[in-house]
Enzyme design. Structure first.
Site, PDB file in Angstrom:
ATOM      1  N   LYS A  68       5.047  -2.671 -17.628  1.00 24.99           N
ATOM      2  CA  LYS A  68       3.705  -3.190 -17.343  1.00 24.99           C
ATOM      3  C   LYS A  68       2.683  -2.373 -18.139  1.00 24.99           C
ATOM      4  O   LYS A  68       2.525  -1.171 -17.908  1.00 24.99           O
ATOM      5  CB  LYS A  68       3.424  -3.092 -15.836  1.00 24.99           C
ATOM      6  CG  LYS A  68       2.035  -3.568 -15.468  1.00 24.99           C
ATOM      7  CD  LYS A  68       1.775  -3.445 -13.980  1.00 24.99           C
ATOM      8  CE  LYS A  68       0.321  -3.678 -13.663  1.00 24.99           C
ATOM      9  NZ  LYS A  68      -0.036  -3.325 -12.296  1.00 24.99           N
ATOM     10  N   ALA A 104       8.367   2.971   1.389  1.00 26.22           N
ATOM     11  CA  ALA A 104       7.686   4.197   1.820  1.00 26.22           C
ATOM     12  C   ALA A 104       8.683   5.206   2.376  1.00 26.22           C
ATOM     13  O   ALA A 104       8.663   6.394   2.013  1.00 26.22           O
ATOM     14  CB  ALA A 104       6.621   3.865   2.858  1.00 26.22           C
TER      15      ALA A 104
HETATM   16  C1  LIG Z   1       1.773  -9.828  -0.271  1.00 27.28           C
HETATM   17  C2  LIG Z   1       2.003  -8.412  -0.651  1.00 27.28           C
HETATM   18  C3  LIG Z   1       2.169  -8.079  -1.990  1.00 27.28           C
HETATM   19  C4  LIG Z   1       2.343  -6.747  -2.361  1.00 27.28           C
HETATM   20  N1  LIG Z   1       2.450  -6.423  -3.671  1.00 27.28           N
HETATM   21  C5  LIG Z   1       2.476  -5.127  -4.036  1.00 27.28           C
HETATM   22  C6  LIG Z   1       2.498  -4.737  -5.397  1.00 27.28           C
HETATM   23  O1  LIG Z   1       2.551  -5.572  -6.295  1.00 27.28           O
HETATM   24  N2  LIG Z   1       2.467  -3.419  -5.683  1.00 27.28           N
HETATM   25  C7  LIG Z   1       2.431  -2.461  -4.716  1.00 27.28           C
HETATM   26  O2  LIG Z   1       2.346  -1.281  -5.036  1.00 27.28           O
HETATM   27  N3  LIG Z   1       2.478  -2.810  -3.425  1.00 27.28           N
HETATM   28  C8  LIG Z   1       2.490  -4.093  -3.063  1.00 27.28           C
HETATM   29  N4  LIG Z   1       2.513  -4.428  -1.746  1.00 27.28           N
HETATM   30  C9  LIG Z   1       2.703  -3.387  -0.751  1.00 27.28           C
HETATM   31  C10 LIG Z   1       4.187  -2.982  -0.676  1.00 27.28           C
HETATM   32  O3  LIG Z   1       4.954  -4.089  -0.304  1.00 27.28           O
HETATM   33  C11 LIG Z   1       4.373  -1.867   0.334  1.00 27.28           C
HETATM   34  O4  LIG Z   1       3.464  -0.838   0.083  1.00 27.28           O
HETATM   35  C12 LIG Z   1       5.765  -1.269   0.247  1.00 27.28           C
HETATM   36  O5  LIG Z   1       6.745  -2.253   0.280  1.00 27.28           O
HETATM   37  C13 LIG Z   1       5.978  -0.282   1.372  1.00 27.28           C
HETATM   38  O6  LIG Z   1       6.204  -0.881   2.567  1.00 27.28           O
HETATM   39  P1  LIG Z   1       6.588   0.032   3.813  1.00 27.28           P
HETATM   40  O7  LIG Z   1       7.800   0.815   3.466  1.00 27.28           O
HETATM   41  O8  LIG Z   1       5.401   0.756   4.269  1.00 27.28           O
HETATM   42  O9  LIG Z   1       6.931  -1.050   4.943  1.00 27.28           O
HETATM   43  P2  LIG Z   1       8.224  -1.983   5.174  1.00 27.28           P
HETATM   44  O10 LIG Z   1       8.857  -2.415   3.918  1.00 27.28           O
HETATM   45  O11 LIG Z   1       7.786  -3.056   6.098  1.00 27.28           O
HETATM   46  O12 LIG Z   1       9.254  -1.046   5.915  1.00 27.28           O
HETATM   47  C14 LIG Z   1       9.154  -0.763   7.285  1.00 27.28           C
HETATM   48  C15 LIG Z   1      10.425  -0.107   7.760  1.00 27.28           C
HETATM   49  O13 LIG Z   1      10.264   0.278   9.117  1.00 27.28           O
HETATM   50  C16 LIG Z   1      11.386  -0.143   9.851  1.00 27.28           C
HETATM   51  N5  LIG Z   1      10.995  -0.339  11.252  1.00 27.28           N
HETATM   52  C17 LIG Z   1       9.887  -0.936  11.742  1.00 27.28           C
HETATM   53  N6  LIG Z   1       9.896  -0.932  13.089  1.00 27.28           N
HETATM   54  C18 LIG Z   1      11.042  -0.290  13.456  1.00 27.28           C
HETATM   55  C19 LIG Z   1      11.646   0.020  14.704  1.00 27.28           C
HETATM   56  N7  LIG Z   1      11.090  -0.320  15.873  1.00 27.28           N
HETATM   57  N8  LIG Z   1      12.836   0.656  14.688  1.00 27.28           N
HETATM   58  C20 LIG Z   1      13.436   1.020  13.517  1.00 27.28           C
HETATM   59  N9  LIG Z   1      12.914   0.738  12.321  1.00 27.28           N
HETATM   60  C21 LIG Z   1      11.736   0.087  12.288  1.00 27.28           C
HETATM   61  C22 LIG Z   1      11.839  -1.415   9.160  1.00 27.28           C
HETATM   62  O14 LIG Z   1      13.165  -1.749   9.451  1.00 27.28           O
HETATM   63  C23 LIG Z   1      11.645  -1.005   7.701  1.00 27.28           C
HETATM   64  O15 LIG Z   1      12.775  -0.273   7.271  1.00 27.28           O
HETATM   65  C24 LIG Z   1       2.374  -5.751  -1.359  1.00 27.28           C
HETATM   66  C25 LIG Z   1       2.250  -6.092  -0.021  1.00 27.28           C
HETATM   67  C26 LIG Z   1       2.059  -7.401   0.338  1.00 27.28           C
HETATM   68  C27 LIG Z   1       1.918  -7.753   1.783  1.00 27.28           C
END
Ligand SMILES: Cc1cc2nc3c(=O)[nH]c(=O)nc-3n(C[C@H](O)[C@H](O)[C@H](O)COP(=O)(O)OP(=O)(O)OC[C@H]3O[C@@H](n4cnc5c(N)ncnc54)[C@H](O)[C@@H]3O)c2cc1C
Length: 493
Positions: A75, A13
C-alpha cells in the site's frame, strides 16, 4: 509485582499484544491469552499505515514470509474518489511531495511556482504517487530522502492474527480456548483478579489486557469505564462488508470511493479483494447500503455481505485499575485512514514503555491515558477533515457534513492553512504535515498566502529547481517492477 499478564481476546489486538509483550519482556512475565472460538473475531481490517513495518521488524518477521502468510499486497497511498466533488479524485500518499528546499516546507515553493506558471500538481513531485498511478513498486534502499518511498500493507488481519499466534506460542505465550463468563474483582480495590470460564476454569493474573473487541468485556462491562461518543463528529455507525474475486492486476493502493451517503473501500489482497461500505443509518437504510455496495463491485462476490454496527468514540480511561484496553475495546474510529491496527500497535508500545513491573501507579496510568487520548483525538480530527471540507451538493449527507460543528483544533488547523499554507504538527499526531497537506489540498482548500521566503527566489530559478526535483522523482520509475511482479518475485510464490 506484575508477573502474569492475561490477555482477554485473540483477535488482531490480542495476538499483536501477546507477541510483542513476550518478545520484549521474555521470561520477566508469563502471558496467557484467552479466546473463544464460539465468539470468533470481527474478521475485517485490511489496510495499514507504514509504522506496521517497525512492529513487524521488532518481532523479527521476515517480510516475504509475512506477505505470503497474510496474503498481503503493498500500500503506497489511498485514492480518494468523489470526496471533494463527484468525478474528482486525489491521493493521500505515504510519501512527502517535493524536497526540502530552504527555510519553509515544499508547499510554499510549489505555490509560488504555480503563480509563476507551473502547471504540475503537488503530487507530480511525489514518488509514491507516481508509482501508485502506474501500478509499480520496488523496495528502494537509499539514504537520499528524495527517493524515500514509505509503504504499508493490505493484508488479511485474521491471517495476521494467526501468523502472530504461531510466533507468540513459540515464544512461550499460553493460549486458552474458552468463553469468559464471569470476571472476579478484588472487593476493596476493584482490580480484576481472575477470569472465570464457562467450563469452570479460572485464570488469575496481575495485569489484564482487554482485547475483547467491541464487547469491551473488562474495561466497560466489568469496570464500567465511560464511553465518549463522537458520533456528532463522525456519524457513520454501520458498515457492510463483502469479499470479491481478485483482479488480474492488484493496485498498490486502497480506493476510497465516496457515495451519496457514505463511502466504499476497495482493498486488493493477493487472493481476493476486500470491499465494504461505511454509512450512517440516519441517511441510508441497510437495503440501500446493500444495493450501493453490491452495485459497485468490480468482480463477483465470494460471500454474502455482512453488516457490522459500531459507535464512534473512545473509552475515557484506556487504562483503568489493572486493565488496559487495546483494540476495538478501547474505541472505534472508522477505517477511512486505516488507523485501528496502528492504534493497537501504539497502545502496546505505550504500555511496554510504561510497563509496571513493581506496582501499578496512578501517575503512570494518567500519563498513559493522556497520551492515548491525544492520539485518538488527532486521528479523529484528520478523519473529520475529509468529511467536512467537501463541495458536494448532491445529498443532505454531504451538506450536513459541510455545516457540522467541528473540533476547535481542526478548525484552527484549517484556518491556518487557508490563510498561510502553514501546517503545525501536534504532539502525538501520527499524520505528518505531508498527510494533512495532501488531504487539505485534495479536499479543495486553497491557501490565500504562502511564506515570503518562497517569494525571495527568482521565478526562473524556482521553476528550474522544481523541474530538477520532478526529473529526480521520475528517475527510480525505470527500476520499478509492476506491483504483481514485485510480489511474485519477492515472495517467490
Ligand atoms: C468495517 C470495519 C473495517 C475495518 N477496516 C480496518 C482497516 O482497514 N484497517 C485497520 O487498521 N482496521 C480496520 N478495522 C478495525 C480492525 O478490524 C480491528 O482494529 C482489528 O481487527 C482488531 O480487532 P480486535 O482484536 O480488537 O477485536 P476482535 O477481532 O473482535 O477480537 C475480539 C476477541 O475477543 C474474544 N472475546 C470476546 N468476548 C469474549 C468472551 N466472553 N470470552 C472469550 N473471548 C472473548 C473473541 O473471541 C475475539 O478473539 C475495521 C473495523 C471495521 C468494523
Amino acid at each position: 509485582m506484575i508477573k502474569k499478564v492475561v490477555i482477554a481476546g485473540g483477535g488482531t489486538a490480542g495476538w499483536m499484544a501477546a507477541a510483542l509483550l513476550k518478545k520484549v519482556l521474555q521470561q520477566q512475565i508469563d502471558v496467557e491469552l484467552v479466546e473463544s472460538d464460539d465468539i470468533g473475531i470481527i474478521g475485517v481490517g485490511e489496510a495499514t499505515i507504514p509504522p506496521i513495518q517497525v512492529f513487524n521488524q521488532y518481532l523479527g518477521l521476515d517480510e516475504a514470509e509475512f506477505l505470503r502468510e497474510t496474503k498481503a499486497t503493498i500500500k503506497l497511498a489511498i485514492k480518494f474518489e468523489n470526496w471533494r466533488t463527484q468525478g474528482e479524485s486525489y491521493y493521500h500518499t505515504f510519501g512527502a511531495p517535493g524536497a526540502q528546499l530552504g527555510f519553509c516546507p515544499f508547499q510554499h515553493y510549489w505555490l509560488q511556482a504555480k503563480k509563476a506558471g507551473l502547471t504540475q500538481s503537488l503530487w507530480d513531485f511525489d514518488l509514491n504517487f507516481l508509482c501508485a498511478e502506474q501500478g509499480k513498486f520496488n523496495i528502494i534502499k537509499t539514504p537520499n530522502p528524495l527517493y524515500e518511498m514509505p509503504y504499508a500493507y493490505h493484508f488479511d488481519s485474521g491471517l495476521y492474527g494467526r501468523y502472530l499466534r504461531k510466533i507468540a506460542e513459540k515464544s512461550g505465550v499460553v493460549r486458552t480456548e474458552g468463553l469468559i463468563e464471569l470476571v472476579q474483582q478484588d472487593a476493596i480495590s476493584g482490580h480484576i483478579r481472575s477470569l472465570h470460564l464457562k467450563d469452570g476454569r479460572q485464570i488469575h493474573g496481575d495485569l489484564f489486557i482487554d482485547c475483547t473487541g467491541l464487547r469491551a468485556l473488562l474495561v466497560r462491562k466489568t469496570l464500567g469505564v465511560a464511553f465518549e461518543d463522537w458520533s456528532h463528529y463522525l456519524p457513520a455507525n454501520s458498515a457492510i462488508a463483502v469479499p470479491s474475486e481478485r483482479f488480474a492486476q492488484t493496485l498498490p493502493y486502497t480506493r476510497s470511493i465516496a457515495h451519496k451517503a457514505g463511502w466504499q473501500w476497495r482493498i486488493p489482497l493477493t487472493h481476493r479483494n476486500g470491499n465494504g461500505l461505511v454509512y450512517c443509518s440516519d441517511y441510508l437504510s441497510d437495503d440501500e447500503a446493500h444495493h450501493t455496495l453490491m452495485g459497485n463491485l468490480d468482480a463477483n462476490a465470494l460471500a454474502e455481505p455482512r453488516k457490522i454496527s459500531f459507535q464512534t468514540g473512545r473509552t475515557t480511561e484506556q487504562w483503568c485499575k489493572n486493565v488496559v484496553s487495546i483494540g476495538l475495546s478501547s474505541g472505534f474510529l472508522e477505517p477511512l485512514e486505516s488507523t485501528s491496527i496502528h492504534l493497537i500497535q501504539s497502545g502496546i508500545v505505550r504500555l511496554l514503555k510504561m510497563f509496571p513491573h513493581q506496582q501499578i501507579s496512578q501517575t503512570v496510568i494518567d500519563y498513559y491515558n493522556a497520551d492515548s487520548k491525544q492520539e485518538f483525538e488527532t486521528i479523529r480530527d484528520f478523519i473529520v477533515l475529509h468529511y467536512h471540507v467537501n463541495q458536494r451538493d448532491d445529498s443532505k449527507f454531504w451538506r450536513d457534513m459541510r455545516h457540522m460543528a467541528i473540533p476547535p483544533r481542526l478548525a484552527e488547523k484549517i484556518a491556518l492553512f487557508q490563510q498561510t499554507a502553514a501546517i503545525f504538527n501536534d504532539q502525538n499526531d501520527i499524520f505528518r504535515d505531508a498527510s494533512w497537506l495532501q488531504v487539505m489540498l485534495g479536499q479543495g482548500i486553497q491557501p490565500l498566502e504562502h511564506h515570503p521566503a518562497a517569494k525571495a527566489v527568482p521565478d526562473a530559478q524556482l521553476l528550474q529547481t522544481l523541474q530538477k526535483i520532478r526529473d529526480a522523482k521520475q528517475q527510480p520509475l525505470a527500476q520499478m517492477l509492476s506491483h504483481d511482479e514485485f510480489l511474485l518475485r519477492y515472495t517467490k510464490q
